[in-house]
Design an enzyme around this catalytic site. Structure first.
Site, PDB file in Angstrom:
ATOM      1  N   HIS A  45       0.857  -1.187   0.000  1.00 52.61           N
ATOM      2  CA  HIS A  45       0.000   0.000   0.000  1.00 52.61           C
ATOM      3  C   HIS A  45       0.895   1.240   0.000  1.00 52.61           C
ATOM      4  CE1 HIS A  45       0.874   0.401   4.289  1.00 52.61           C
ATOM      5  NE2 HIS A  45       0.389  -0.817   4.508  1.00 52.61           N
ATOM      6  N   HIS A  48       3.835   1.650   2.392  1.00 54.55           N
ATOM      7  CA  HIS A  48       5.045   0.864   2.146  1.00 54.55           C
ATOM      8  C   HIS A  48       6.038   1.594   1.248  1.00 54.55           C
ATOM      9  CE1 HIS A  48       2.488  -2.930   2.970  1.00 54.55           C
ATOM     10  NE2 HIS A  48       3.281  -2.723   4.002  1.00 54.55           N
ATOM     11  N   LYS A  82       2.756  -3.807  16.711  1.00 54.59           N
ATOM     12  CA  LYS A  82       1.631  -4.701  16.967  1.00 54.59           C
ATOM     13  C   LYS A  82       1.450  -4.888  18.475  1.00 54.59           C
ATOM     14  CE  LYS A  82       0.974  -5.443  12.613  1.00 54.59           C
ATOM     15  NZ  LYS A  82      -0.210  -4.919  11.928  1.00 54.59           N
ATOM     16  N   ARG A  86       0.802 -11.893  15.647  1.00 56.69           N
ATOM     17  CA  ARG A  86       0.234 -12.061  14.316  1.00 56.69           C
ATOM     18  C   ARG A  86      -0.256 -13.492  14.147  1.00 56.69           C
ATOM     19  NH1 ARG A  86       2.167  -8.236  10.392  1.00 56.69           N
ATOM     20  NH2 ARG A  86       3.732  -6.820  11.247  1.00 56.69           N
ATOM     21  N   GLN A 173      16.326 -10.652  11.033  1.00 56.85           N
ATOM     22  CA  GLN A 173      16.611  -9.449  10.247  1.00 56.85           C
ATOM     23  C   GLN A 173      18.093  -9.094  10.332  1.00 56.85           C
ATOM     24  OE1 GLN A 173      13.676  -6.322  10.193  1.00 56.85           O
ATOM     25  NE2 GLN A 173      15.248  -4.740  10.060  1.00 56.85           N
TER      26      GLN A 173
END
Length: 420
Positions: A45, A48, A82, A86, A173
């Site tokens: 979207h 991003h 968050k 998730r 990451q």
């Protein structure tokens, strides 16, 4: 101009791990840098785009960007931002999402670039064969739990709880940064401000593995907020997607053209590749002639062209003009599907019928008396043509390609009738 000075002018820098060192490096040579996106959805979207536009600016300045698609990290879930865990996606969904996002990235950032092409990689490629013992010995041993707990992305979740799966996200990451440093000559990671903890964890891993003199850097982008304090990129209908099946090019154009005067220059700086002089000229127009909305129209045109192409921009402008003037006759059925997507819609099996009763039967008019009155007063148009004849009969011949009929009552109330 140094790329960092340009980013600063555009308000696109939040934090840097070593501003002086990075500035010296980019002045000396073309560097590799990367930004990642997890394969947690089938489309990006507009939110991003923010860090990837920075990547594109580095590319235009002669540097060597890498886009990382998170096929591995997307199957885990980044805890950042968050408040709860998730829901894990299936392996099939993650692979499908990764393929779709990769295609979007190629269209947006890789097409037509020859001097410094953007490279696309997927972190599933270097993690899928890693076994648990190697992961713990080669990587886990380099992470201090106390340090990990202190990172904002984890600390913010301690009260509500966080699983070991999401807790380990920063390790994955960090492994990405180390892998790209070793194999793609990447020295800089770019991300949103919520990624600061993940980025610095990656830098710590690089220095432990490669030595304290390893030249690696991190840069984050500020959180994008609208002038009213709400999050950028959301509308009443939800996210503004780059996939034209989810957000049509016309809707995409309208999102940008309707931006507040207080925000539009900031968005021109962030999202377009217009020069400083062009943007400053538009800023003057916002102050002196705000009613013309030249800045918003320029922003909408630049972004629609960038994401969807020249033809999609022409279609969006055509639909916009037709709706503004009421002259919808020149639209195609596909253009109507775009422009009238969110207008009141009725589905009918059309047979020949007098317009007076037809408007009542499908629910546009409340009664035959009101229907007759509106027709006689010239308040009803069918496909852009005013109808005042009480004996007018509506048929499939009055449709666009036997798919749609557009009814307008009064000056602005449109209805879309789908023929089924």
């Amino acid at each position: 101009m140094n790329i960092l000075d340009d980013l600063a002018w555009r308000g696109a820098i939040n934090q840097q791990t070593d501003e002086e060192g990075l500035r010296e490096l980019v002045d000396k040579k073309s560097i590799g840098l990367y930004c990642g996106i997890d394969a947690t959805g089938s489309s990006m979207h507009v939110g991003h785009l923010i860090p990837f536009m920075v990547l594109k600016r580095f590319q235009l300045a002669g540097h060597k960007p890498v886009i990382l698609i998170g096929g591995a990290t997307g199957s885990i879930g980044d805890p950042s931002g968050k408040s709860e865990e998730r829901v894990l996606q299936s392996e099939e969904d993650v692979l499908e999402n990764a393929a779709k996002i990769t295609a979007q990235m190629r269209k947006l950032f890789a097409a037509g670039e020859t001097d410094s092409p953007i490279r696309l990689v997927n972190n599933l490629d270097w993690t899928k064969d890693l076994n648990l013992l190697d992961f713990l010995r080669e990587y886990g041993k380099n992470f201090n739990v106390n340090t990990m707990l202190a990172k904002d992305i984890v600390a913010n979740r301690l009260e509500t709880g966080i699983s070991f799966t999401e807790f380990s996200y920063q390790i994955l990451q960090s492994m990405d940064f180390l892998h790209l440093y070793r194999h793609q000559d990447v020295q800089l990671q770019v991300g949103g401000q919520d990624q600061w903890g993940n980025i610095t964890a990656g830098l710590e891993l690089i220095r432990k593995k490669e030595g304290s003199t390893a030249k690696a850097f991190g840069l984050t982008i500020p959180l994008m907020l609208k002038a009213d304090g709400t999050k950028f990129g959301k509308t009443a209908g939800g996210a503004v997607w780059l996939d034209p099946e989810l957000t049509t090019p016309y809707e995409f154009y309208q999102f940008w053209v309707n931006q507040d005067d207080r925000d539009v220059i900031k968005y021109l700086q962030y999202f377009t590749f217009l020069s400083h002089e062009e943007i400053e000229a538009l800023a003057e127009k916002v102050e002196s002639e705000p009613h013309k909305r030249e800045a918003q129209k320029t922003l909408a045109a630049e972004m629609t062209k960038f994401v969807h192409g020249e033809q999609a921009l022409r279609d969006a402008l055509k639909i916009t003009e037709a709706l503004f003037t009421g002259n919808v006759k020149e639209l195609t059925a596909d253009e109507i599907a775009q422009g009238f997507k969110n207008m009141p819609t009725f589905e009918v099996n059309l047979a020949e019928q007098e317009l007076v009763s037809w408007l009542v039967d499908i629910g546009i008019e409340p009664s035959r008396r009101q229907s007759r009155e509106d027709i006689q007063n010239g308040a009803i148009t069918i496909n852009g043509d005013k109808v005042t004849d009480l004996d007018f009969v509506i048929t499939a011949d009055n449709s666009f390609e036997e798919r749609f009929i557009i009814v307008r009552r009064g000056k602005k109330k449109y209805f879309l009738v789908k023929l089924v």
